[in-house]
Design an enzyme around this catalytic site. Sequence first.
Site, PDB file in Angstrom:
ATOM      1  N   CYS A   2       0.869  -1.150   0.000  1.00 43.98           N
ATOM      2  CA  CYS A   2       0.000   0.000   0.000  1.00 43.98           C
ATOM      3  C   CYS A   2       0.911   1.205   0.000  1.00 43.98           C
ATOM      4  CB  CYS A   2      -0.853  -0.012   1.259  1.00 43.98           C
ATOM      5  SG  CYS A   2      -1.727  -1.570   1.464  1.00 43.98           S
ATOM      6  N   ARG A  27       0.983   1.806  -5.979  1.00 46.98           N
ATOM      7  CA  ARG A  27       1.202   0.756  -4.984  1.00 46.98           C
ATOM      8  C   ARG A  27      -0.094   0.027  -4.620  1.00 46.98           C
ATOM      9  NH1 ARG A  27       6.163   1.651  -2.617  1.00 46.98           N
ATOM     10  NH2 ARG A  27       5.640   0.293  -0.900  1.00 46.98           N
ATOM     11  N   TRP A  74      -3.863  -1.694  -1.243  1.00 51.74           N
ATOM     12  CA  TRP A  74      -3.965  -2.889  -2.078  1.00 51.74           C
ATOM     13  C   TRP A  74      -4.334  -3.998  -1.104  1.00 51.74           C
ATOM     14  CZ3 TRP A  74      -1.360  -7.681  -2.518  1.00 51.74           C
ATOM     15  CH2 TRP A  74      -1.632  -8.395  -3.687  1.00 51.74           C
ATOM     16  N   ASN A 100       1.586  -0.233   5.797  1.00 52.32           N
ATOM     17  CA  ASN A 100       1.935  -0.941   4.560  1.00 52.32           C
ATOM     18  C   ASN A 100       2.725  -2.175   4.957  1.00 52.32           C
ATOM     19  OD1 ASN A 100       2.780  -1.743   1.973  1.00 52.32           O
ATOM     20  ND2 ASN A 100       4.603  -0.471   2.125  1.00 52.32           N
ATOM     21  N   GLY A 101       2.266  -3.348   4.523  1.00 50.12           N
ATOM     22  CA  GLY A 101       2.965  -4.586   4.870  1.00 50.12           C
ATOM     23  C   GLY A 101       1.970  -5.632   5.316  1.00 50.12           C
ATOM     24  N   GLU A 479       6.761 -12.303 -22.172  1.00 44.89           N
ATOM     25  CA  GLU A 479       6.528 -10.930 -21.726  1.00 44.89           C
ATOM     26  C   GLU A 479       5.332 -10.326 -22.474  1.00 44.89           C
ATOM     27  OE1 GLU A 479       7.233  -9.201 -19.324  1.00 44.89           O
ATOM     28  OE2 GLU A 479       6.955  -7.136 -19.937  1.00 44.89           O
ATOM     29  N   LYS A 483       1.916  -8.971 -20.699  1.00 47.77           N
ATOM     30  CA  LYS A 483       1.370  -7.627 -20.906  1.00 47.77           C
ATOM     31  C   LYS A 483      -0.107  -7.711 -21.273  1.00 47.77           C
ATOM     32  CE  LYS A 483       3.746  -5.716 -19.301  1.00 47.77           C
ATOM     33  NZ  LYS A 483       5.008  -6.049 -18.749  1.00 47.77           N
ATOM     34  N   GLU A 486      -2.251  -8.823 -18.241  1.00 47.83           N
ATOM     35  CA  GLU A 486      -2.266  -7.802 -17.200  1.00 47.83           C
ATOM     36  C   GLU A 486      -3.252  -6.677 -17.471  1.00 47.83           C
ATOM     37  OE1 GLU A 486       1.855  -6.492 -16.916  1.00 47.83           O
ATOM     38  OE2 GLU A 486       1.587  -6.154 -14.780  1.00 47.83           O
ATOM     39  N   HIS A 502       3.865 -30.617 -28.028  1.00 48.91           N
ATOM     40  CA  HIS A 502       3.864 -31.459 -26.816  1.00 48.91           C
ATOM     41  C   HIS A 502       2.596 -31.265 -25.983  1.00 48.91           C
ATOM     42  CE1 HIS A 502       7.895 -32.905 -27.562  1.00 48.91           C
ATOM     43  NE2 HIS A 502       8.278 -31.660 -27.784  1.00 48.91           N
ATOM     44  N   LYS A 601       1.872  -1.817  -8.441  1.00 46.89           N
ATOM     45  CA  LYS A 601       3.174  -1.689  -9.090  1.00 46.89           C
ATOM     46  C   LYS A 601       4.297  -2.303  -8.264  1.00 46.89           C
ATOM     47  CE  LYS A 601       5.833   0.123 -12.298  1.00 46.89           C
ATOM     48  NZ  LYS A 601       5.788  -0.544 -13.595  1.00 46.89           N
TER      49      LYS A 601
HETATM   50  C1  AGP Z   1       5.048  -6.166 -14.850  1.00 51.40           C
HETATM   51  O1  AGP Z   1       4.256  -5.649 -15.858  1.00 51.40           O
HETATM   52  C2  AGP Z   1       4.334  -6.566 -13.664  1.00 51.40           C
HETATM   53  N1  AGP Z   1       3.557  -5.499 -13.133  1.00 51.40           N
HETATM   54  C3  AGP Z   1       5.047  -7.417 -12.633  1.00 51.40           C
HETATM   55  O2  AGP Z   1       5.135  -8.690 -13.191  1.00 51.40           O
HETATM   56  C4  AGP Z   1       6.441  -7.003 -12.156  1.00 51.40           C
HETATM   57  O3  AGP Z   1       7.361  -7.105 -13.186  1.00 51.40           O
HETATM   58  C5  AGP Z   1       6.855  -7.880 -10.965  1.00 51.40           C
HETATM   59  O4  AGP Z   1       5.952  -7.674  -9.922  1.00 51.40           O
HETATM   60  C6  AGP Z   1       8.262  -7.626 -10.506  1.00 51.40           C
HETATM   61  O5  AGP Z   1       8.422  -6.317 -10.078  1.00 51.40           O
HETATM   62  P1  AGP Z   1       9.849  -5.697  -9.821  1.00 51.40           P
HETATM   63  O6  AGP Z   1      10.549  -5.623 -11.124  1.00 51.40           O
HETATM   64  O7  AGP Z   1       9.571  -4.338  -9.253  1.00 51.40           O
HETATM   65  O8  AGP Z   1      10.560  -6.583  -8.852  1.00 51.40           O
END
Ligand code: AGP
Length: 606
Positions: A2, A27, A74, A100-101, A479, A483, A486, A502, A601
Amino acid sequence: MCGIVGYMGKENAMDIIINGLKHLEYRGYDSAGVAFVEKKKIKKIREKGKVDLLKKEIDKLKIITHSAIGHTRWATHGSPSKENTHPHSDCKNKIALVHNGIIENYLELKNLLKSKKHKFSSDTDTEVIAHLLEENLKHYPIFDSILNTINILKGSFALLFIFADYPELMIGVRKNSPLVFAEKDGDSFFSSDIIGISTYVDRAYFLEDETIVFLNKSKFSFFDFKGAEKKIPAKRIEKSSFFIEKKGFKHFMLKEIFEQPEAIRETIQDRYSIEDGTINIGIDKSLFEGIDKIKILSCGTSYHAGLIGSYFLESFGGVETSVILSSEYPYKELKEKETTLFIAISQSGETADTLKAIRKVKGKNRIIAITNVPESSITRESDNYVLTHCGPEISVAATKTFTSQVALLFLLSLQLSQQKNALNKKEIIKLLEELRKIPVQMEGVLNKSSLIEKSASKFYQKENFLYIGRWINYPVAMEGSLKLKEISYIFSEAYSGGQLKHGPISLIDEGTPLIAIAPEDRAKVKILSNIEEAKTRGAEIISIGTKGDSELLSLSDVMFSIPPVNEFLSPFLTIVYAQLFAYYIALRRGVDIDQPRNLAKSVTVE
Ligand code: AGP
């Protein structure tokens, strides 16, 4: 994960808290709230949803106060409801706190406090802290009560407390979750991340683990968890050349995709010399001495960057490299040899899984961290770190940090190669020259964004996608698929082209969209066969390949092309198409691109 903000000073605290929370929304954005003291009473305003909703409510009430704490959530423990929104309080509403935590022993504490007749009004782990402090305050003065409380808590926490009976007091605590404190002209600020307060201050105290900040009016002191006073130096804040504004782009994500050429230039500049073929990314030679294995620890997008980097490290540096998800690493029962070098990759530098993984080898093995945040926990806990110079990345979906991590891994592997004499000078110079051209070539790809937008309008209603790639573009497929998942909420999966037969090939039916990353490289012939196999079974082929590849074109329903490049460098270009494709699909589907549901994030929980 958070975001928390606190302010005490001459200005209206509400403006500063709301502005800070807006910057920390990356966050988490499930709910937001503030608390302040008015006439010796705690007042709280809490809203389910984003900070803008909270701001509306605050504006309506025309609140003016000079001290307050705020939180953007969050949700971990308890749904994202109003009752679970921070700040939380004790039974008598004399304390308000934001957190936060995660408090790992909260259930045990909650049962104990319930047996002492404490009444809980939320399902959160956080609320136990308020009641625990309330219990302590029955017997001890405030400072001792704080010490007793935090020393019982297990887990991770950055906390801010205010008190109805002591309106001039604010207490901040940090353990395993980030917290920054700053002071300017008698005004004091707290924030989970410097970004929340950087408009107001030039210097800040990046609190180390197990620190308490005792703020009384404008006087502040730092203490450890035993209660001993300690000194922490203030550090100058580096203001980034990248702005935290959308600069005319509809979303931060699109702006950040377009910032990639500049982010790569900033990341690699001054770290190599083409003239004499040398690389110096600012790490000590001793880090590479005698190593026979490299292990990369990372999550999500950073994991994919690590996978690409592993090809560089093995091919240029000649060192066997494995890439391990940080969240899985703690379960391994390994006795790591001293000759294994660890590389931790994390854009935020706060990912709890990665932090935990590096703590497992800290002190025994050499660790290099690659992050985008200078004062982050991972940066500070690693003896050696190298920064990507991307500026803040606001969109939850990582883009420019990914390509900059890959660029840094490229340089790191060339520095390793230089030290081990694995490649000769001529070969290194050639690779550096090719890397230097990448930003311009990327701009060329970005100029074709309207083509992607057009094809997204054709595919956006599909309910699932398959991605394939081989060798160095297999992680690009992963990747690209991440994307899409997400930000568009479309189910997609990525496979190595060789794995289709496979099992996953049974998913292919008439019209199944298959995105094939197939530029000219050592795997090209094989991936063409994989595409053919999928096409025969009805797949619609969207390919990303090299300009002039007529064979690929003939197999594709849509083809996006990159210029011919060194086979190790194609991921820099192929990924841009994949990022734009995901972006435009999500745009068509009308979802919240910069803040997709359920995500945050910075992932500071395991
Ligand atoms: C990326 O688009 C994601 N939001 C997520 O997978 C991210 O890369 C992952 O949480 C790792 O974060 P970091 O690079 O800050 O460690």
